[in-house]
Design an enzyme around this catalytic site. Structure first.
Site, mmCIF file in Angstrom:
data_model
loop_
_atom_site.group_PDB
_atom_site.id
_atom_site.type_symbol
_atom_site.label_atom_id
_atom_site.label_comp_id
_atom_site.label_asym_id
_atom_site.label_seq_id
_atom_site.Cartn_x
_atom_site.Cartn_y
_atom_site.Cartn_z
ATOM 1 N N GLU A 98 0.898 -1.178 0.050
ATOM 2 C CA GLU A 98 -0.047 -0.060 -0.027
ATOM 3 C C GLU A 98 0.680 1.163 0.015
ATOM 4 O O GLU A 98 2.050 1.105 0.567
ATOM 5 C CB GLU A 98 -0.902 -0.159 1.167
ATOM 6 C CG GLU A 98 -1.751 0.958 1.503
ATOM 7 C CD GLU A 98 -2.893 1.494 0.312
ATOM 8 O OE1 GLU A 98 -2.445 1.631 -0.641
ATOM 9 O OE2 GLU A 98 -3.927 1.623 0.959
ATOM 10 N N ASP A 102 -3.161 5.878 6.429
ATOM 11 C CA ASP A 102 -3.517 7.077 7.176
ATOM 12 C C ASP A 102 -4.431 6.863 8.327
ATOM 13 O O ASP A 102 -4.234 6.355 9.366
ATOM 14 C CB ASP A 102 -4.152 7.875 5.966
ATOM 15 C CG ASP A 102 -4.631 9.402 6.467
ATOM 16 O OD1 ASP A 102 -3.666 9.988 7.302
ATOM 17 O OD2 ASP A 102 -5.496 9.843 5.869
ATOM 18 N N PHE A 151 -0.220 16.506 3.688
ATOM 19 C CA PHE A 151 -0.663 15.785 2.480
ATOM 20 C C PHE A 151 0.401 15.869 1.463
ATOM 21 O O PHE A 151 0.975 16.635 1.267
ATOM 22 C CB PHE A 151 -2.057 16.439 1.875
ATOM 23 C CG PHE A 151 -2.646 15.696 0.931
ATOM 24 C CD1 PHE A 151 -3.590 14.750 1.068
ATOM 25 C CD2 PHE A 151 -2.427 15.794 -0.598
ATOM 26 C CE1 PHE A 151 -3.993 13.999 0.347
ATOM 27 C CE2 PHE A 151 -3.080 15.185 -1.495
ATOM 28 C CZ PHE A 151 -3.859 14.247 -1.263
ATOM 29 N N ASP A 158 -1.515 10.701 -5.623
ATOM 30 C CA ASP A 158 -2.094 11.967 -6.413
ATOM 31 C C ASP A 158 -2.889 12.771 -5.466
ATOM 32 O O ASP A 158 -3.078 12.580 -4.274
ATOM 33 C CB ASP A 158 -3.233 11.131 -7.110
ATOM 34 C CG ASP A 158 -4.217 10.746 -6.330
ATOM 35 O OD1 ASP A 158 -4.237 9.977 -5.427
ATOM 36 O OD2 ASP A 158 -5.212 11.156 -6.778
HETATM 37 P P1 IMP Z 1 -6.821 5.383 5.025
HETATM 38 O O1 IMP Z 1 -7.696 4.471 4.846
HETATM 39 O O2 IMP Z 1 -7.397 6.551 5.717
HETATM 40 O O3 IMP Z 1 -5.750 4.573 5.751
HETATM 41 O O4 IMP Z 1 -6.149 5.947 3.652
HETATM 42 C C1 IMP Z 1 -5.461 5.579 2.791
HETATM 43 C C2 IMP Z 1 -5.678 6.303 1.524
HETATM 44 O O5 IMP Z 1 -5.586 7.516 1.513
HETATM 45 C C3 IMP Z 1 -4.237 5.837 0.728
HETATM 46 O O6 IMP Z 1 -4.237 4.580 0.080
HETATM 47 C C4 IMP Z 1 -4.049 7.277 -0.076
HETATM 48 O O7 IMP Z 1 -4.686 6.698 -1.151
HETATM 49 C C5 IMP Z 1 -4.870 8.156 0.455
HETATM 50 N N1 IMP Z 1 -4.110 9.050 1.178
HETATM 51 C C6 IMP Z 1 -3.924 9.488 2.548
HETATM 52 N N2 IMP Z 1 -3.142 10.161 2.683
HETATM 53 C C7 IMP Z 1 -2.735 10.721 1.583
HETATM 54 C C8 IMP Z 1 -1.811 11.570 1.075
HETATM 55 O O8 IMP Z 1 -1.037 12.511 2.005
HETATM 56 N N3 IMP Z 1 -1.408 11.954 -0.140
HETATM 57 C C9 IMP Z 1 -2.093 11.223 -1.166
HETATM 58 N N4 IMP Z 1 -3.036 10.299 -0.862
HETATM 59 C C10 IMP Z 1 -3.337 9.827 0.541
HETATM 60 MG MG MG Z 2 -4.403 4.680 -2.120
#
Ligand code: IMP
Ligand code: MG
Length: 179
Positions: A98, A102, A151, A158
């Site tokens: 992955e 986040d 971010f 992206d």
């Molecule tokens: P989670 O489900 O909140 O852990 O989010 C994970 C997904 O959010 C990642 O696979 C990314 O696609 C997107 N994401 C989280 N933070 C960022 C960032 O800083 N830049 C770009 N995409 C992000």
């Molecule tokens: Mg992603």
């Protein structure tokens, strides 16, 4: 949000060095085993392509894609497959690759789904671990870099489908509202 400026966080050289180290760690763990390495599209595509070139256990490779609903820059609890794995996982070690963990919702969903497929083990390699942002607990077995928040874009990541092609990782400096 609108991106005003990009500040280098990890350049291509730093990423290449870290990805090579992660590859060696993964090789040591899985020596001689049957492994399926699964890329989480789209964000992990560049990391995955670089990482698998360091792997020496002749893994099977596959891809998944998930959709999450909620704000554009943070995942809420609702995640679903838009593309599932095609390789059978029964009796094999599975390594999920992955881009960023986040809140943890995406990986939590994938772990639950893939665990039901009879894999021998399920582990996670993530390029960036934003541990302080976690809403659901997720174990990152192989983490490339740790970041508190912010971010980031580039190296597969992206903002609205742009910046993925950049060879480094950049922090996005956001234009203030109304500016
Ligand atoms: P989670 O489900 O909140 O852990 O989010 C994970 C997904 O959010 C990642 O696979 C990314 O696609 C997107 N994401 C989280 N933070 C960022 C960032 O800083 N830049 C770009 N995409 C992000
Ligand atoms: Mg992603």
């Amino acid at each position: 949000m609108k991106i005003k400026d990009l500040k280098v966080v990890y350049d291509a050289q730093a990423i290449a060095a870290r990805v090579a180290e992660m590859g060696q760690e993964i090789n040591r763990l899985y020596a001689g085993e049957d492994v399926v390495v699964v890329c989480v599209l789209k964000g992990a595509f560049m990391f995955f392509a670089d990482l698998v070139r360091h792997l020496d256990m002749r893994p099977e490779l596959d891809f998944v894609r998930v959709a999450s609903y909620g704000a554009s820059t943070a995942t809420c609890g609702t995640v679903s497959f838009t593309k599932d794995v095609e390789v059978p996982l029964q009796g094999k070690h599975v390594l999920l690759v992955e881009d960023i963990v986040d809140t943890g919702h995406t990986v939590d969903f994938l772990f639950r789904q893939l665990a039901a497929r009879g894999a021998k083990s399920l582990r996670l390699a993530a390029l960036v671990d934003k541990q302080e942002r976690r809403a659901v607990p997720v174990r990152v077995d192989f983490a490339g870099f740790a970041l508190p928040g912010g971010f980031i874009v580039g190296y597969g990541l992206d903002y609205a489908e742009r910046y993925r092609e950049l060879p480094g990782i950049y922090e996005a400096v956001i234009e203030p509202e109304g500016a």
